[in-house]
Design a protein around this motif. Sequence first.
Motif: not given
Lengths: 137, 153, 454
Positions: B12-40
């Motif tokens: 179960i350990d592996k399954a949980v870890r695997w599922s956590r990595t495979q669909s990691m959804w980020p929250v949009t937290f773009g602040l400055a110049c780096c956000a443009i690179e994140m969008m890129a």
Amino acid sequence: MSSEIINTSVEEYKKLVESLHSENYEMMVDLTVVDWFRKKEPRFEVVVQFLSISKNQRKTIKVFVDDEGLSIPSITDIYPSANFYEREAFDMFGINFLEHPDLTRILMPDDWNGHPLRKNYGSGRIPVQFKNAPKVE
Amino acid sequence: MYTPDNILTTTIDKAVRWSRTQSMWPVTFGLACCAIEMMAAGSAKYDLARYGMEVFRASPRQADLMIVAGRVSQKMAPVLRQVYDQMADPKWVIAMGACSSTGGMFNNYALVQGVDHIVPVDIYVPGCPPGPQSLMHGILTLHDKIMDGEINR
Amino acid sequence: MKKDTRKNKFKDKFDFWATNSEEGGWNISSTDEGSQKMLEEENAKQIKIQTGTDVIDDFVIDEDTSDDERMIVNMGPQHPSTHGVLRLQAELEGEVVRRVKPIIGYLHTGMEKTGEELNYFQGPTNTTRMDYLSPLFNELVFSLTTEKLIGIEVPDRAKNIRILMTELNRISSHLVALATGGMDIGALSMMIFGFRERELILNFFEKTTGLRMNHNYIRPGGVAADLPDGWQKDIEEILKIIPEKLQDYDDMLLDNPIWKGRLQNVGILTTKECFAYGVTGPSLRASGHSWDLRKAQPYSGIENFEFEVPVLNEGDVFARWRIKVLEIFESLKIVEQALNKMPKGPYKIQDKKITPPPRKRLDESMEALIHHFKIYTEGFKVPEGDAYVAIESPRGELGCYIVSDGSSKPYRMHVRGPSFCNLQALPVIMTDSPIADAVAAIASLDPVIGDVDR
Ligand code: SF4
């Protein structure tokens, strides 16, 4: 393109701006302050840039504001674009723009102390610490 | 070929870890110049979708990862903390760029000198701005960290 | 006993919506006081600004709506379609926006203060990070102001490289504006397209300057490096591919009834309002006034290039979108001319006091070593005085005001960001239209928050 610098006093300032407005200077493009701390008296210099699009000319008005009164008439009723600039000048230098509709801090949080761009306000530099660096006594 | 009743055994350990990595959804937290690179990084050429994370969530409630892309000012810091608090556990933070890692070149009154003053950071991505490749490397490092690290967060 | 603590731990974990969080207790005071208690009603002038009726009173007051239908909503600072960390507080009446107040400062970096600590040689490193979509313009305006203060003129090749790079930057900046604007309105393919074409230009930038953004390439006295070998080929490729792709955008959007219906007659800005609020750049040209600093007050030798200034008369969101596409075409023309008539010669001014000597000379000459050391430790001195220089950035008039006290660091460095001023027109274009159009209106002004807050 020609540009011209006019030095004026706080009392004449508003009248001068009004006359500029009637002379077809359509835009107030910039308003900023220079702090001549201990270098010049009066201490603050308000620098306003005007642009005439129809005549393709620029004019700069410079007004000295002293440390005691710290106030100057607002020109938002003539040029609405001065609104944000005056708020910025208030925030950064603490200059009072009389009869400004909404003179509050604009860039810094409202509970901030002091006016950061004044020369006697430190830059707030924090010494950089490195992990495992040898200790300097 | 159709094979009925396939069984795959794992822990179960592996399954949980695997599922956590495979669909990691980020929250949009773009602040400055780096956000443009994140969008890129999210757009056509670099394509974050390969890691199952192209869905930048607008709501922190649905996100697992906060990529702090850009400089964090003193005025923004409480907001950042609030968004972090609103995210559901388990959650991770990537500090993208010199500014969010350390304050970068702006060592002055206005900036928080590194987001690690306000939120716990898992991965620091250096660069000003870090290219999309660096960001991806950071994300892959985070995947490794999740796969090998503590399962309880 | 053991079981109990475990249960408690679980309870804490899943109670995060009730308690703030296990780390909680962070002081959130500065978000919920002060600027949040906006939309006060005492001040008639303030209301006029917030309703956008300061200049032209086109406000239709609906007296019938009851107070229950009015509410104040907060948008941002962390919102996907406010283009960064802009925060808006709006009063809604049903679906219609009545009053808006933009709240800024969430990205305030104190760059003007930092600018006083860096010498003129390091200055562009700082200014380039202001408007991060058009970094080269920021460097250019800083360099031009410094050069005006010293009273030097850079060589022709440097001028031409500057024009070439800034116009490419204009294209990439407009492409991002089109892309994010499309994304906000729901044309997601536009987002993918815009960023794809931008990569093409960024690749060239990376080759030339070493970085994709924040280049620190244009410096007082010239540019940091010569163009790389084979740059002509890259430019030719850009010149070939971008117009084709722009054609794609037009095929997709220009006659698209949804796109048009969504954007036409939304967020109208008249010339008079533009003047009053100091709106410049594409937004002014989309409201029917042909004003471009490249034509009116040329800088860096742009008067030798042939191009037109596109003007549209509608002043709505559609016109502001369209004008960016047209401007990309004009910029391509300039890039092509810059490619064809790139002069030979030095790319930096040949003044030992300002330009550091090339690396090779350091091993040979003692004098070069001294100059090198001096420039990198102390910087060069700039005579006393002040200067204001303005150039046409992708968003409007970008100005830089530097006061020098004769030392090697600016006494005061102020940048007039176009987005800062343009943002004041937001109430005018947002009020009296449905909340769904608000996003389109913000996107059309194309504010870059780094430029607003500095
Ligand atoms: S690290 Fe560099 S690119 Fe990133 S936000 Fe800071 S200044 Fe901008």
